[in-house]
Design an enzyme around this catalytic site. Structure first.
Site, PDB file in Angstrom:
ATOM      1  N   PHE A   1     -20.971   1.200 -33.983  1.00 29.16           N
ATOM      2  CA  PHE A   1     -19.618   0.651 -33.997  1.00 29.16           C
ATOM      3  C   PHE A   1     -19.509  -0.347 -32.849  1.00 29.16           C
ATOM      4  CE2 PHE A   1     -15.581   0.213 -31.894  1.00 29.16           C
ATOM      5  CZ  PHE A   1     -14.706  -0.085 -32.928  1.00 29.16           C
ATOM      6  N   GLU A   2     -19.055  -1.540 -33.177  1.00 28.17           N
ATOM      7  CA  GLU A   2     -18.805  -2.538 -32.139  1.00 28.17           C
ATOM      8  C   GLU A   2     -17.757  -3.483 -32.684  1.00 28.17           C
ATOM      9  OE1 GLU A   2     -22.455  -4.748 -31.456  1.00 28.17           O
ATOM     10  OE2 GLU A   2     -22.887  -3.690 -29.610  1.00 28.17           O
ATOM     11  N   ILE A   3     -16.792  -3.834 -31.855  1.00 28.50           N
ATOM     12  CA  ILE A   3     -15.948  -4.981 -32.186  1.00 28.50           C
ATOM     13  C   ILE A   3     -16.121  -5.922 -31.013  1.00 28.50           C
ATOM     14  CG2 ILE A   3     -13.585  -5.830 -32.516  1.00 28.50           C
ATOM     15  CD1 ILE A   3     -12.896  -3.212 -33.871  1.00 28.50           C
TER      16      ILE A   3
END
Ligand code: GDP
Ligand code: MN
Length: 386
Positions: free
Chosen positions: A272-274
């Site tokens: 998960f990465e934004i």
């Protein structure tokens, strides 16, 4: 680890507490979901899309970009398209961004990989996994399908979101001037990255980079007496893989020159990465990647893109640039993050935890260690977690 607690209390607050009526009247950010996958992962991909759509994208309709080192088949493409109303693009990874670079001797690299397989390093024996980690470390952000975007949200097969996300995280990141967002931080398996920190720390030193306060999150608290002894530890760096000595740009690593610092193995879990793609595209980030790459560590060790992204952030970013999405209920395989009002919080012994092995339990506990417990306990930050 208490460092991150301080960081999140001092420099970073939850964007939204509880639920909002999703405001879709505002224009979207220039952003997309990015999914690297193979045809055989279709089922896991569907699980992920269903979850993303149900908890977020049915309101926001952000586009998806699917990438693959092979070709997606028609069944994959059609099935994916049938599960979202958003625009979907499918792309192939450029061959020069996947697999061995031309300055590496494939025979040496293959032997190195086989050795890691024999030593049971997790995924160490899988050449494709090494290629994937290197792609996600140094190339995905320049893929032709991503060049038009400023922001990305990484999605993997077999993830679950279990709270509704009723605001636009990209717009919040922009509004609060953030660069990188995570929801889980864990400790890396030491044997996958024995020498990563020597190179990261050499990058920082050779470029005269002074910490903006995030680097400290990744180093073990120092003990001046013990550290004197550690400095003498001749734990040698990975051999530099070169068949063209003129192209050797990997630095000489002086084991005495790490200023007594030791990597604590902590990293943002990058499935998960934004994040802002411009940061990955910056000269500083790419110098960092290039130096790490030239060491051969993506092949002779099994450096993950997660510790690479994290150590680059540690060297280049400040705590205020990072956002901790503590309100996102998120699970990937055996590790999860639950906001306070998520079911697994109310019942600490969920079937999920019972099923994990002892080691996995330890990793789950480590995740929980990173949370801002006081804040989470007081105001359940998630929305309709279920
Ligand atoms: P884990 O999450 O570390 O256990 O690793 P995964 O197997 O989930 O791989 C991470 C990401 O890379 C996922 O999105 C996978 O679909 C993708 N991936 C891994 N290996 C390959 C590969 O050889 N080809 C393609 N196209 N994708 C891959
Ligand atoms: Mn995965």
């Amino acid at each position: 680890p208490p460092a991150i607690r301080k960081i999140s209390e001092k420099h970073d607050k939850v964007f939204v507490t509880g639920c909002l009526e999703p405001d879709t009247s505002q224009p979207r950010a220039n952003a997309a979901f990015v999914v690297l996958a193979r045809n055989k992962e279709l089922e896991g991909v569907l699980q992920s899309i269903k979850s993303v759509e149900r908890h977020f994208n049915r309101w926001y309709h952000y586009p998806y970009v699917f990438l693959n080192d092979g070709d997606f088949d028609d069944k994959f493409k059609e099935t994916v398209r049938n599960h979202t109303s958003a625009k979907v693009e499918f792309g192939k990874v450029a061959p020069n961004t996947w697999g061995f670079p031309d300055w590496i001797d494939p025979k040496v690299a293959k032997e190195g990989i086989a050795k890691q397989g024999d030593a049971a390093v997790m995924y160490g024996g899988l050449e494709s996994y090494h290629a994937m980690c290197r792609f996600y470390s140094g190339f995905f952000y320049n893929h032709e399908l991503l060049l038009k975007y400023d922001w990305y949200w990484r999605v993997e097969p077999e993830i679950t979101y279990f709270c509704d996300i009723t605001y636009d995280p990209f717009l919040k990141m922009i509004e609060h001037n953030k660069t990188y967002g995570f929801t889980i931080a864990v400790k890396e398996l030491r044997e996958t990255v024995p020498n990563i920190f020597r190179y990261a720390s050499a990058y920082k030193r050779l470029n005269n980079i002074t910490s903006k306060g995030l680097w400290e999150m990744f180093i073990e608290p120092q003990d001046p007496v013990k550290d004197k002894e550690k400095k003498k530890d001749p734990n040698l760096p990975v051999e530099v893989l070169q068949n063209d000595p003129n192209k050797n740009t990997a630095p000489e690593i002086d084991p005495e020159a790490m200023e007594g610092e030791k990597y604590n193995m902590c990293h943002f879990w990058s499935n998960f990465e934004i994040a802002r793609l411009d940061w990955f595209r910056s000269k500083e980030y790419n110098d960092f990647f290039e130096m790490m790459d030239r060491s051969g560590g993506f092949w002779m060790e099994r450096w993950g893109d997660a510790p690479i992204h994290s150590l680059a952030a540690g060297a280049l970013l400040a705590p205020r640039d990072i956002h901790y999405f503590r309100d996102f209920g998120y699970r990937h395989t055996t590790i999860q993050h639950c906001p306070a009002n998520a079911p697994a919080r109310q019942l600490p012994r969920t079937p999920f935890l019972e099923k994990t092995t002892v080691d996995e339990k330890k990793r789950v506990e480590e995740d929980q260690y990173w949370e801002n417990w006081d804040e989470v306990k007081e105001n359940g930050v998630g929305c309709r977690c279920r």
